[in-house]
Write an enzyme that holds these catalytic residues in place. Sequence first.
Site, PDB file in Angstrom:
ATOM      1  N   GLY A   1      -3.258   4.711   6.891  1.00  0.00           N
ATOM      2  CA  GLY A   1      -3.106   3.905   8.091  1.00  0.00           C
ATOM      3  C   GLY A   1      -1.711   4.072   8.673  1.00  0.00           C
ATOM      4  O   GLY A   1      -1.415   3.588   9.757  1.00  0.00           O
ATOM      5  N   TYR A   2      -0.857   4.764   7.908  1.00  0.00           N
ATOM      6  CA  TYR A   2       0.528   4.980   8.318  1.00  0.00           C
ATOM      7  C   TYR A   2       0.832   6.469   8.205  1.00  0.00           C
ATOM      8  O   TYR A   2       0.203   7.177   7.427  1.00  0.00           O
ATOM      9  CB  TYR A   2       1.483   4.168   7.432  1.00  0.00           C
ATOM     10  CG  TYR A   2       1.300   2.687   7.649  1.00  0.00           C
ATOM     11  CD1 TYR A   2       2.106   1.988   8.527  1.00  0.00           C
ATOM     12  CD2 TYR A   2       0.261   2.008   7.019  1.00  0.00           C
ATOM     13  CE1 TYR A   2       1.909   0.643   8.769  1.00  0.00           C
ATOM     14  CE2 TYR A   2       0.043   0.658   7.256  1.00  0.00           C
ATOM     15  CZ  TYR A   2       0.875  -0.017   8.126  1.00  0.00           C
ATOM     16  OH  TYR A   2       0.663  -1.342   8.372  1.00  0.00           O
TER      17      TYR A   2
ATOM     18  N   LEU B   1       0.419   5.871  -0.504  1.00  0.00           N
ATOM     19  CA  LEU B   1       1.441   4.850  -0.244  1.00  0.00           C
ATOM     20  C   LEU B   1       2.763   5.256  -0.892  1.00  0.00           C
ATOM     21  O   LEU B   1       3.842   5.044  -0.337  1.00  0.00           O
ATOM     22  CB  LEU B   1       0.965   3.486  -0.772  1.00  0.00           C
ATOM     23  CG  LEU B   1       1.927   2.309  -0.614  1.00  0.00           C
ATOM     24  CD1 LEU B   1       2.229   2.015   0.856  1.00  0.00           C
ATOM     25  CD2 LEU B   1       1.366   1.047  -1.282  1.00  0.00           C
TER      26      LEU B   1
ATOM     27  N   ASP C   1      -6.256  14.577  -5.884  1.00  0.00           N
ATOM     28  CA  ASP C   1      -7.258  14.496  -6.949  1.00  0.00           C
ATOM     29  C   ASP C   1      -8.673  14.551  -6.374  1.00  0.00           C
ATOM     30  O   ASP C   1      -9.635  14.442  -7.130  1.00  0.00           O
ATOM     31  CB  ASP C   1      -7.071  13.206  -7.733  1.00  0.00           C
ATOM     32  CG  ASP C   1      -7.128  11.971  -6.847  1.00  0.00           C
ATOM     33  OD1 ASP C   1      -6.355  11.908  -5.877  1.00  0.00           O
ATOM     34  OD2 ASP C   1      -7.956  11.093  -7.102  1.00  0.00           O
TER      35      ASP C   1
ATOM     36  N   GLY D   1      -2.456  -1.065   2.127  1.00  0.00           N
ATOM     37  CA  GLY D   1      -1.536  -1.810   2.980  1.00  0.00           C
ATOM     38  C   GLY D   1      -0.392  -0.994   3.538  1.00  0.00           C
ATOM     39  O   GLY D   1      -0.399   0.230   3.536  1.00  0.00           O
TER      40      GLY D   1
ATOM     41  N   GLY E   1      -2.055   3.441  -2.776  1.00  0.00           N
ATOM     42  CA  GLY E   1      -2.236   2.000  -2.746  1.00  0.00           C
ATOM     43  C   GLY E   1      -2.576   1.517  -1.361  1.00  0.00           C
ATOM     44  O   GLY E   1      -2.536   2.290  -0.398  1.00  0.00           O
TER      45      GLY E   1
END
Lengths: 178, 357
Positions: free
Chosen positions: B290-291, B247, B333, B220, B218
């Site tokens: 991003g993390y 995520l 995947d 964010g 996901g």
Amino acid sequence: MAKAVVDAMAMQRALTRITYEIIEHNKGIDDLVILGVKTRGFYLAQRIANRLKQLEGTEIPVGELDISMYRDDIEHDSKETDPKVTAENVDFSVEGKKVILVDDVLYTGRTIRAALSAIIDMGRPESINLAILVDRGHRELPIRADFVGKNIPSSQKERIRVSVEEIDGRDAVDIIHK
Amino acid sequence: MTERYLILEDGSAFKGEGFGSGATTTGQVVFNTSMTGYQQIVTNQIYHNQIIVFSQPTIGSTGITHDSYESILPTAKGMVVRDLASISKNRHRRLSLDEFLKQNNIPGISGIDTRYLIRKLRQTGTIKGSIVDVADDHAFDQLNATVLTNQQVAQVSTPKPYPNPNTGRNVVVVDFGLKNGILRQLSKRNCNVTVLPWSATAEEISNLDPDGVILSTGPGSPFDMPNSVLEMIQDIQSKMPLFAIGLGHELFALANNAEVTEMASEHHGANHPIRRIITNQVIFAAEGQGYAIDPKSVDRDQLIITHIDLINGTVQGLRHRDYPAFSVQFFPDAAPGPDDAIDIFDEFVEILDGNRE
């Protein structure tokens, strides 16, 4: 006629999963020793030990249990006589240890029963768990595996052949129709 | 083609030609180094709120194909490319990238020196940018004043449960911004799937009596998710097999007391070498993150590190010590990317089968 039911990738995954399950079940790898039943069980035992070393950085002792009158082309679990298993080549103590017993195929259970006797003759382990690559059913004794790579319900007319890279040049499990 | 501009928060402006939608758009500017798979990239919901810069110089040469949608309605904010391919349709469907972006209201800009731009983004890290018609003071004021939402997961997750029917293993997928590739892999392995909204509780999941649960990828920050999600994970992992991706992996790590940090520059590409520790093999996989999880923060009594990125040393895979619960940061995947890691789905279903027997 042979039919491949587990390929090399699936065999790797099964050993990987068994390794993680051993860690889960034993809450770590303290006091663990691994005993493989000659011939292929020993190679599988070594691979599990290598995986544990990769993850935890600790060398786990691996021993080989000899099975008498063992011949490559005869089923371990002969119908006529129970197999004899000895621990003569194991050079460490099992006293107070958590033993993981490893074999390639679990069938009548008679090899495992003999292996359990051989281990208990060596000393008193804290526990013994059984890891099996293939469980094909048809037990004749009250024995079950704690860690199973793959359940392959089979007919008694069939043979299960486990091949390992180290001696057979390939990793696979085949069903052979006699 | 009309002249348009990509402007960045730091005051720089790049002149190019517009394609796709003619709308003005604002998002975080990130770059992707994949050589292939632009359709799968632009339809991946992890790019919600983001403008994607492609390092591959020619984009659009295979049009849009039925097999390569990673979501129904893409929510990326824009595409930045050097060259937009002139031959851009394929034999399966007469739809070009340009037409596809127009239909989905996503602006694109071509003719940008993407090598220079990406070198710059590696320095600045992820910054805000806009694709606009005129790069004047007003446009920069608008850009600086735009506040991007942090409710990305709620915006892209399904509002209601839906099935992906099959017979066989019963799997619940919690949708944080689901990538279709996950459902595709589960379909191939005869899983009856129920997709639940991101806010699903442990009780709602357990009521479906699943053999196992997947936490999806996901967009964010994992820190924008409420604590209730971490509580759900802590509960579910002790009850049934759990597999978390992207995520989901970051949330699985947080739920088990590891530390997650924001990366200086986001990592998007299909060609990252990763070491699978248990067998000491190197695999290549697509990343989009991003993390990242700091390996030093992982409590070894609780979690096992299973995969490590060989370029930046970040944790790419974890497994719980006490439960059959595990996670990967990368996209197993593929879609796009190498399928070296696709057998993690086999690993997952084999755990489910072992538990059922």
